[in-house]
Scaffold this motif. Structure first.
Motif, PDB file in Angstrom:
ATOM      1  N   VAL A 159      -8.085  -0.692   1.502  1.00  0.00           N
ATOM      2  CA  VAL A 159      -7.060  -1.654   1.031  1.00  0.00           C
ATOM      3  C   VAL A 159      -7.777  -2.976   1.773  1.00  0.00           C
ATOM      4  O   VAL A 159      -7.491  -3.054   2.934  1.00  0.00           O
ATOM      5  N   ALA A 199      -7.919  -2.145  -3.714  1.00  0.00           N
ATOM      6  CA  ALA A 199      -8.034  -0.765  -3.069  1.00  0.00           C
ATOM      7  C   ALA A 199      -9.341  -0.188  -3.518  1.00  0.00           C
ATOM      8  O   ALA A 199      -9.468   0.100  -5.058  1.00  0.00           O
ATOM      9  N   SER A 220       0.778  -1.212   0.045  1.00  0.00           N
ATOM     10  CA  SER A 220       0.110  -0.201  -0.001  1.00  0.00           C
ATOM     11  C   SER A 220       0.741   1.240   0.139  1.00  0.00           C
ATOM     12  O   SER A 220       0.594   2.198  -0.546  1.00  0.00           O
TER      13      SER A 220
END
Length: 235
Positions: A141, A177, A110
């Motif tokens: 996420v 995401a 991420s």
């Protein structure tokens, strides 16, 4: 004789040139962030939507790749970090992670995608992550898991869109995401959809480029790619 020898004058001159270039690059980055803040003021502050713009990121990377001799992956890494800085300069955007199986790997991926400056927040449930994303100021996420087909609800949720897919070891899909982003700001080359098995098979037969990511309850989570857009971006 000293163990330390002096660097040749030519090497010192080159290092001085690099230092001067670094100073210029830093000044331009700070200028870019300052302009990003102005962009934020030009947007409607009352809108409860995320400020991420996958289409804009895609256009920037494609345009610069066409001008550069750098590998596209390396260029994308540098500019994604710059765009992440700009995003956080416009408005704090948390990256809210639910990854019970691989929290450290998902956090690292991420940060690589949404920037080292992005605040990372871990939550204990899919619902908590999605709720933060629906509020408009965060990106959720969420880990993909065979034991929890949470993505089935996406075809009934018009408030959120998948904006990115994170990949783990072996280039396997590891997480999605999601953010509250209008369709007009989504990436042009690909999108993520939840389809019934029958629709997936029909569209595949009609020549659409579909890649299944997960299956459950006669539904398929898949990537839908627009090959024409991809070829145009690569040209």
């Amino acid at each position: 004789m000293s163990r330390h020898t002096q660097n040749p004058p030519a090497l010192e001159a080159l290092r001085s040139e690099i230092d001067a270039l670094d100073d210029q690059i830093l000044a331009l980055i700070e200028r870019r962030v300052a302009v990003a803040r102005k962009v934020a003021h030009a947007k409607d502050p009352a809108q409860s939507v995320a400020l991420v713009r996958p289409d804009r990121e895609e256009q920037v990377i494609d345009r610069l790749s066409a001008l550069s001799t750098m590998p596209k992956g390396s260029l994308a890494t540098v500019w994604r970090e710059l765009m992440a800085l700009s995003l956080q300069a416009q408005r704090r955007t948390d990256i809210v992670i639910h990854a019970p199986t691989d929290p450290s790997g998902t956090t690292a991926r991420s940060a690589a995608r949404f920037g080292a400056a992005a605040p990372i927040v871990a939550v204990d449930s899919v619902e908590a992550a999605l709720a933060r994303a629906r509020a408009g100021s965060a990106v959720a996420v969420i880990e993909l898991s065979r034991s929890d087909p949470w993505w089935l609800a996406l075809d009934r949720d018009d408030g959120l869109a998948v904006i990115e897919q994170l990949r783990g070891p072996g280039d396997k899909p590891s997480a999605l995401a999601l953010a509250r982003v209008s369709d007009v700001y989504l990436a042009r080359a690909r999108r993520w959809e939840v389809l019934a098995d029958s629709e997936f098979e029909t569209r595949l037969r009609y020549g659409e480029t579909l890649f299944p990511l997960a299956c459950s309850h006669a539904k398929v989570l898949c990537i839908v790619e627009d090959v024409a857009v991809q070829l145009k971006g690569a040209a």
